[in-house]
Design a protein around this motif. Structure first.
Motif, PDB file in Angstrom:
ATOM      1  N   LEU A  64       3.777   5.244  -8.980  1.00 17.79           N
ATOM      2  CA  LEU A  64       3.188   5.640  -7.702  1.00 17.79           C
ATOM      3  C   LEU A  64       2.878   7.125  -7.708  1.00 17.79           C
ATOM      4  CD1 LEU A  64       5.730   3.854  -5.336  1.00 17.79           C
ATOM      5  CD2 LEU A  64       3.554   2.971  -6.146  1.00 17.79           C
ATOM      6  N   GLU A  65       2.132   7.564  -6.700  1.00 16.59           N
ATOM      7  CA  GLU A  65       1.957   8.994  -6.516  1.00 16.59           C
ATOM      8  C   GLU A  65       3.297   9.612  -6.158  1.00 16.59           C
ATOM      9  OE1 GLU A  65      -1.171  10.186  -3.949  1.00 16.59           O
ATOM     10  OE2 GLU A  65      -2.653   8.953  -4.967  1.00 16.59           O
ATOM     11  N   GLN A 100      -1.722  15.393 -12.550  1.00 16.68           N
ATOM     12  CA  GLN A 100      -1.238  14.751 -11.330  1.00 16.68           C
ATOM     13  C   GLN A 100       0.229  14.371 -11.482  1.00 16.68           C
ATOM     14  OE1 GLN A 100      -3.157  14.277  -8.551  1.00 16.68           O
ATOM     15  NE2 GLN A 100      -1.392  13.478  -7.477  1.00 16.68           N
ATOM     16  N   GLN A 121       0.840  -1.187   0.000  1.00 13.67           N
ATOM     17  CA  GLN A 121       0.000   0.000   0.000  1.00 13.67           C
ATOM     18  C   GLN A 121       0.878   1.241   0.000  1.00 13.67           C
ATOM     19  OE1 GLN A 121      -2.906   0.048   3.087  1.00 13.67           O
ATOM     20  NE2 GLN A 121      -3.356   2.209   2.844  1.00 13.67           N
ATOM     21  N   ASN A 122       0.516   2.211  -0.865  1.00 18.95           N
ATOM     22  CA  ASN A 122       1.230   3.472  -0.914  1.00 18.95           C
ATOM     23  C   ASN A 122       0.270   4.546  -1.395  1.00 18.95           C
ATOM     24  OD1 ASN A 122       2.868   5.630  -2.494  1.00 18.95           O
ATOM     25  ND2 ASN A 122       4.327   4.628  -1.140  1.00 18.95           N
ATOM     26  N   GLY A 123       0.147   5.619  -0.646  1.00 19.79           N
ATOM     27  CA  GLY A 123      -0.728   6.713  -1.048  1.00 19.79           C
ATOM     28  C   GLY A 123      -2.191   6.353  -1.078  1.00 19.79           C
ATOM     29  N   GLY A 124      -2.618   5.409  -0.231  1.00 12.75           N
ATOM     30  CA  GLY A 124      -4.018   5.015  -0.197  1.00 12.75           C
ATOM     31  C   GLY A 124      -4.415   4.029  -1.279  1.00 12.75           C
ATOM     32  N   LYS A 125      -3.471   3.602  -2.099  1.00 16.15           N
ATOM     33  CA  LYS A 125      -3.748   2.641  -3.164  1.00 16.15           C
ATOM     34  C   LYS A 125      -2.909   1.390  -2.949  1.00 16.15           C
ATOM     35  CE  LYS A 125      -4.710   6.275  -6.413  1.00 16.15           C
ATOM     36  NZ  LYS A 125      -3.925   7.482  -6.397  1.00 16.15           N
ATOM     37  N   GLN A 126      -3.362   0.277  -3.531  1.00 15.68           N
ATOM     38  CA  GLN A 126      -2.655  -0.986  -3.400  1.00 15.68           C
ATOM     39  C   GLN A 126      -2.085  -1.389  -4.755  1.00 15.68           C
ATOM     40  OE1 GLN A 126      -5.466  -3.732  -1.754  1.00 15.68           O
ATOM     41  NE2 GLN A 126      -5.814  -2.467   0.052  1.00 15.68           N
ATOM     42  N   TYR A 127      -0.859  -1.930  -4.738  1.00 16.19           N
ATOM     43  CA  TYR A 127      -0.149  -2.290  -5.954  1.00 16.19           C
ATOM     44  C   TYR A 127       0.364  -3.714  -5.848  1.00 16.19           C
ATOM     45  CZ  TYR A 127      -0.071   2.777  -6.482  1.00 16.19           C
ATOM     46  OH  TYR A 127      -0.429   4.096  -6.572  1.00 16.19           O
ATOM     47  N   ARG A 128       0.277  -4.453  -6.963  1.00 10.45           N
ATOM     48  CA  ARG A 128       0.830  -5.810  -7.043  1.00 10.45           C
ATOM     49  C   ARG A 128       2.123  -5.724  -7.837  1.00 10.45           C
ATOM     50  NH1 ARG A 128       0.238 -10.489 -10.789  1.00 10.45           N
ATOM     51  NH2 ARG A 128       0.552 -12.321  -9.507  1.00 10.45           N
TER      52      ARG A 128
END
Length: 104
Positions: free
Chosen positions: A22-23, A91, A6-13
């Protein structure tokens, strides 16, 4: 072997060698990125889940580049009221290449 973090409120595989977008992260290009908010790891020994995070796992990566996404337009319009408003937004993002996924 892959992991979900999890990073910045999002999940990554991610897996080793992948580049993930990423943000914005305030690290210069070439610097090492460390994430300890690992939620799940799948490896040859099986699958481990955290509640919510695994305490003994880290993901290390290298910051490859910084940039901005393409512009999105925000348009507000009210018919018959002579109201029109346009606004744009771009962004910031950071590309990170995953080097290691450590499980202890």
């Amino acid at each position: 072997m892959y992991a979900i973090f999890q990073n910045g409120g999002k999940q990554y595989r991610v897996s080793i060698g992948t580049v993930v977008r990423l943000e914005k992260i305030d690290l210069p290009v070439g610097e090492m990125f460390k994430c300890n908010q690992v939620m799940m790891i799948a490896h040859t020994g099986g699958v481990q889940f955290g509640r919510p995070f695994l305490m003994s796992c880290n993901i290390l990566g290298e910051v490859v580049r910084h940039g901005r996404f393409s512009k999105i337009m925000i348009i507000k319009f009210r018919r018959r009221k002579h109201f029109r408003k346009f606004q744009g937004h771009r962004q910031f993002f950071t590309d990170v290449k995953i080097n290691t996924i450590s499980v202890t």
